[in-house]
Design a protein around this motif. Structure first.
Motif, PDB file in Angstrom:
ATOM      1  N   ALA A 191     123.251  26.668 -66.622  1.00 34.73           N
ATOM      2  CA  ALA A 191     123.902  27.970 -66.466  1.00 34.73           C
ATOM      3  C   ALA A 191     123.153  28.830 -65.447  1.00 34.73           C
ATOM      4  CB  ALA A 191     123.982  28.678 -67.812  1.00 34.73           C
ATOM      5  N   LEU A 192     121.831  28.760 -65.484  1.00 43.40           N
ATOM      6  CA  LEU A 192     121.029  29.520 -64.525  1.00 43.40           C
ATOM      7  C   LEU A 192     121.217  28.991 -63.104  1.00 43.40           C
ATOM      8  CD1 LEU A 192     117.702  29.901 -66.544  1.00 43.40           C
ATOM      9  CD2 LEU A 192     119.348  31.710 -66.026  1.00 43.40           C
ATOM     10  N   LEU A 193     121.294  27.672 -62.973  1.00 39.99           N
ATOM     11  CA  LEU A 193     121.448  27.061 -61.653  1.00 39.99           C
ATOM     12  C   LEU A 193     122.803  27.374 -61.029  1.00 39.99           C
ATOM     13  CD1 LEU A 193     119.789  23.564 -62.224  1.00 39.99           C
ATOM     14  CD2 LEU A 193     118.893  25.458 -60.871  1.00 39.99           C
ATOM     15  N   ASP A 194     123.787  27.680 -61.853  1.00 43.26           N
ATOM     16  CA  ASP A 194     125.107  28.023 -61.323  1.00 43.26           C
ATOM     17  C   ASP A 194     125.062  29.237 -60.404  1.00 43.26           C
ATOM     18  OD1 ASP A 194     126.633  25.976 -62.361  1.00 43.26           O
ATOM     19  OD2 ASP A 194     127.003  27.003 -64.262  1.00 43.26           O
ATOM     20  N   ASN A 195     124.046  30.071 -60.559  1.00 39.49           N
ATOM     21  CA  ASN A 195     123.931  31.291 -59.761  1.00 39.49           C
ATOM     22  C   ASN A 195     122.952  31.148 -58.590  1.00 39.49           C
ATOM     23  OD1 ASN A 195     125.675  32.868 -61.467  1.00 39.49           O
ATOM     24  ND2 ASN A 195     124.028  32.887 -62.972  1.00 39.49           N
ATOM     25  N   VAL A 196     122.507  29.916 -58.337  1.00 40.90           N
ATOM     26  CA  VAL A 196     121.529  29.680 -57.266  1.00 40.90           C
ATOM     27  C   VAL A 196     122.253  29.236 -55.994  1.00 40.90           C
ATOM     28  CG1 VAL A 196     119.553  28.300 -56.524  1.00 40.90           C
ATOM     29  CG2 VAL A 196     119.695  29.093 -58.893  1.00 40.90           C
ATOM     30  N   TYR A 197     122.000  29.949 -54.905  1.00 45.92           N
ATOM     31  CA  TYR A 197     122.577  29.588 -53.613  1.00 45.92           C
ATOM     32  C   TYR A 197     121.771  28.444 -52.983  1.00 45.92           C
ATOM     33  CZ  TYR A 197     125.262  33.950 -53.860  1.00 45.92           C
ATOM     34  OH  TYR A 197     126.118  34.944 -54.235  1.00 45.92           O
ATOM     35  N   ASP A 198     122.247  27.981 -51.851  1.00 45.33           N
ATOM     36  CA  ASP A 198     121.555  26.923 -51.123  1.00 45.33           C
ATOM     37  C   ASP A 198     120.379  27.555 -50.371  1.00 45.33           C
ATOM     38  OD1 ASP A 198     120.711  24.763 -49.692  1.00 45.33           O
ATOM     39  OD2 ASP A 198     122.704  24.166 -48.983  1.00 45.33           O
ATOM     40  N   LEU A 199     119.280  27.755 -51.085  1.00 45.55           N
ATOM     41  CA  LEU A 199     118.148  28.499 -50.541  1.00 45.55           C
ATOM     42  C   LEU A 199     117.512  27.806 -49.341  1.00 45.55           C
ATOM     43  CD1 LEU A 199     116.448  29.682 -53.859  1.00 45.55           C
ATOM     44  CD2 LEU A 199     117.998  30.947 -52.378  1.00 45.55           C
ATOM     45  N   GLU A 200     117.483  26.484 -49.347  1.00 43.22           N
ATOM     46  CA  GLU A 200     116.870  25.757 -48.239  1.00 43.22           C
ATOM     47  C   GLU A 200     117.549  26.096 -46.911  1.00 43.22           C
ATOM     48  OE1 GLU A 200     115.258  21.665 -50.410  1.00 43.22           O
ATOM     49  OE2 GLU A 200     117.247  21.704 -49.495  1.00 43.22           O
ATOM     50  N   ARG A 201     118.869  26.005 -46.898  1.00 45.57           N
ATOM     51  CA  ARG A 201     119.594  26.266 -45.659  1.00 45.57           C
ATOM     52  C   ARG A 201     119.738  27.759 -45.387  1.00 45.57           C
ATOM     53  NH1 ARG A 201     123.964  21.213 -45.794  1.00 45.57           N
ATOM     54  NH2 ARG A 201     122.494  19.730 -44.831  1.00 45.57           N
ATOM     55  N   LEU A 202     119.775  28.550 -46.447  1.00 41.86           N
ATOM     56  CA  LEU A 202     119.851  29.993 -46.268  1.00 41.86           C
ATOM     57  C   LEU A 202     118.581  30.530 -45.604  1.00 41.86           C
ATOM     58  CD1 LEU A 202     121.499  32.534 -46.718  1.00 41.86           C
ATOM     59  CD2 LEU A 202     120.488  32.732 -48.995  1.00 41.86           C
ATOM     60  N   MET A 203     117.430  29.976 -45.975  1.00 43.00           N
ATOM     61  CA  MET A 203     116.162  30.382 -45.346  1.00 43.00           C
ATOM     62  C   MET A 203     116.167  30.062 -43.856  1.00 43.00           C
ATOM     63  SD  MET A 203     113.419  29.210 -48.253  1.00 43.00           S
ATOM     64  CE  MET A 203     112.035  29.398 -47.137  1.00 43.00           C
ATOM     65  N   THR A 204     116.679  28.901 -43.505  1.00 42.37           N
ATOM     66  CA  THR A 204     116.737  28.519 -42.091  1.00 42.37           C
ATOM     67  C   THR A 204     117.648  29.455 -41.316  1.00 42.37           C
ATOM     68  OG1 THR A 204     116.329  26.189 -42.601  1.00 42.37           O
ATOM     69  CG2 THR A 204     117.346  26.683 -40.481  1.00 42.37           C
ATOM     70  N   ARG A 205     118.824  29.738 -41.860  1.00 41.04           N
ATOM     71  CA  ARG A 205     119.744  30.633 -41.162  1.00 41.04           C
ATOM     72  C   ARG A 205     119.161  32.037 -41.047  1.00 41.04           C
ATOM     73  NH1 ARG A 205     123.491  27.862 -44.410  1.00 41.04           N
ATOM     74  NH2 ARG A 205     123.871  29.661 -45.745  1.00 41.04           N
ATOM     75  N   GLY A 206     118.372  32.443 -42.038  1.00 40.06           N
ATOM     76  CA  GLY A 206     117.715  33.734 -41.966  1.00 40.06           C
ATOM     77  C   GLY A 206     116.708  33.787 -40.830  1.00 40.06           C
ATOM     78  N   LEU A 207     115.910  32.726 -40.686  1.00 40.30           N
ATOM     79  CA  LEU A 207     114.921  32.667 -39.611  1.00 40.30           C
ATOM     80  C   LEU A 207     115.571  32.669 -38.234  1.00 40.30           C
ATOM     81  CD1 LEU A 207     112.365  30.068 -41.027  1.00 40.30           C
ATOM     82  CD2 LEU A 207     111.941  32.481 -40.579  1.00 40.30           C
ATOM     83  N   PHE A 208     116.762  32.059 -38.151  1.00 39.21           N
ATOM     84  CA  PHE A 208     117.463  31.995 -36.876  1.00 39.21           C
ATOM     85  C   PHE A 208     118.495  33.114 -36.725  1.00 39.21           C
ATOM     86  CE2 PHE A 208     115.696  27.793 -37.147  1.00 39.21           C
ATOM     87  CZ  PHE A 208     115.471  27.421 -35.839  1.00 39.21           C
ATOM     88  N   GLN A 209     118.440  34.083 -37.640  1.00 40.03           N
ATOM     89  CA  GLN A 209     119.337  35.237 -37.615  1.00 40.03           C
ATOM     90  C   GLN A 209     120.800  34.808 -37.626  1.00 40.03           C
ATOM     91  OE1 GLN A 209     118.071  37.497 -34.192  1.00 40.03           O
ATOM     92  NE2 GLN A 209     116.232  38.240 -35.206  1.00 40.03           N
ATOM     93  N   LYS A 210     121.089  33.801 -38.449  1.00 43.70           N
ATOM     94  CA  LYS A 210     122.450  33.279 -38.591  1.00 43.70           C
ATOM     95  C   LYS A 210     122.988  33.459 -40.013  1.00 43.70           C
ATOM     96  CE  LYS A 210     123.297  31.335 -34.500  1.00 43.70           C
ATOM     97  NZ  LYS A 210     124.512  31.606 -33.702  1.00 43.70           N
ATOM     98  N   ALA A 211     122.239  34.148 -40.871  1.00 41.30           N
ATOM     99  CA  ALA A 211     122.650  34.294 -42.271  1.00 41.30           C
ATOM    100  C   ALA A 211     123.803  35.272 -42.383  1.00 41.30           C
ATOM    101  CB  ALA A 211     121.474  34.764 -43.119  1.00 41.30           C
ATOM    102  N   SER A 212     124.771  34.944 -43.234  1.00 38.11           N
ATOM    103  CA  SER A 212     125.905  35.830 -43.478  1.00 38.11           C
ATOM    104  C   SER A 212     125.621  36.701 -44.687  1.00 38.11           C
ATOM    105  CB  SER A 212     127.178  35.005 -43.718  1.00 38.11           C
ATOM    106  OG  SER A 212     127.028  34.185 -44.853  1.00 38.11           O
TER     107      SER A 212
END
Length: 384
Positions: A356-377
């Motif tokens: 149930a807790l994991l249901d609220n977890v985003y794809d943090l691995e790829r989200l971190m990368t997009r954040g570093l490259f200023q591509k996060a939505s």
């Protein structure tokens, strides 16, 4: 009309800017930013209009004939990039570096990124359930060899030095089968591995990029590797100082830096693969076992992965796929994994709470990368 045959001095100032940029990235399709569109000209326009079924128009360029032109909207460029990358093309993104409204004269433009099959980070271009690997293959004149694999979207990097008594080309193909990279970067000497090249072309069907030997050189690369991973020597990473492994890592870091046009802080560690820890399976064995896709339709549904995968996050789905493609052979590690499964099996309430807790977890691995490259939505994509 080919740009190479056009007298550059007769072109308009903007088209001279385009021609100079295209000359630097002759092996790429150049997406040239003009206002709200990325425009392509000359042979690139003809190619893209055919591949994407776009209307081919023309633009006054200072010549007697109008230059062939086609374009795609800036706000929906990912859709078009995906189609071109899936067909093996590389795209150089040339952006406006100054505000057109404030610029006096020609707007300054420069390439900010080269999009290739192995360097994708956008969620719209990637499969949530699988890694998108790029491989750097180095083959030395002394017969030494190493493969470096990386997933830019998740920040994972690993190094494999083929070992064993079997033929070297067989070991290389087995390793490529394990990771199935979307793109292969290699030095000129590696082209002499004819059976490997045939395997890559016919079976893997991944994009191949030939790089100069200088890109794999340890003269400056050794220091760059140490800086990248924050160590004083390669031995602390488990990499031989002058070995083929170090050259393969050099080639990987150099290529990613060149395509991304920035420091790649996303990679903070590297895993040196021990071939004795996992079972060796060639591509035929993997397909016959239908581990991740069926033989006939090459679909996920009906495979062993489809049957077992009940992971709640994209990160878990990719990890399970990796475990299935790289089965353990050491009893101690197998038992440790089974103990973890048993712990949750015996405590079903805890299992449901964790799920149930994991249901609220985003794809943090790829989200971190997009954040570093200023591509996060603003609304990250979540597995459903």
């Amino acid at each position: 009309m080919n740009l190479a045959d056009v007298p550059k001095e007769k072109l308009s100032p903007m088209m001279q800017q385009y021609a100079a940029t295209k000359e630097k990235y002759s092996d790429c399709i150049l997406f040239f930013r003009l206002g709200d569109f990325y425009e392509m000209f000359f042979e690139d326009a003809i190619l893209v209009s055919r591949e994407l079924e776009l209307t081919l128009t023309g633009k006054e360029c200072g010549l007697d004939e109008r230059a062939p032109m086609c374009g795609v909207p800036y706000h929906s460029v990912d859709l078009y990039l995906k189609k071109l990358v899936d067909r093996g093309y590389k795209i150089a993104i040339c952006e406006q570096m100054t505000d057109p409204a404030l610029s006096k004269g020609l707007v300054e433009r420069d390439v900010i990124r080269i999009v290739t099959p192995g360097t994708l980070i956008e969620s719209s271009m990637l499969d949530d359930n699988a890694n998108n690997y790029i491989c750097s293959l180095y083959y030395g004149t002394d017969g030494s060899c190493a493969l470096c694999f990386a997933d830019l979207s998740t920040g994972e990097m690993s190094l494999a030095v083929p070992q064993g008594t079997t033929d070297l080309t067989v070991r290389i193909m087995d390793m490529l089968s394990r990771y199935t990279p979307a793109e292969l970067v290699l030095n000129a000497q590696a082209l002499s591995l004819k059976s490997v090249m045939d395997f890559v072309k016919v079976r893997l069907q991944c994009a191949v990029t030939l790089r100069d030997d200088a890109c794999f050189s340890l003269d400056t690369g050794r220091e760059l590797i140490c800086q990248q991973f924050g160590v004083d020597s390669l031995e602390l990473l488990g990499i031989e100082e002058d070995g083929a492994g170090a050259c393969a890592v050099c080639g990987m870091l150099d290529y990613i830096r060149e395509t991304q046009k920035r420091n790649i802080a996303r990679f903070i560690s590297i895993d040196v693969v021990d071939s004795a820890e996992t079972m060796g399976l060639d591509l035929n064995a993997r397909r016959n076992l239908e581990l991740t896709e069926t033989i006939r339709g090459k679909e996920r549904k009906g495979s062993m992965l489809w049957l077992l995968d009940d992971a709640r996050t994209a990160m878990g789905k990719r990890l399970l796929k990796t475990w299935m493609e790289q089965p353990l052979v050491q009893p101690l590690k197998i038992m440790a994994r089974l103990d973890a499964v048993e712990a949750f099996y015996k405590k079903s309430v805890s299992l449901m709470e964790v799920r149930a807790l994991l249901d609220n977890v985003y794809d943090l691995e790829r989200l971190m990368t997009r954040g570093l490259f200023q591509k996060a939505s603003r609304k990250p994509h979540r597995v459903t």
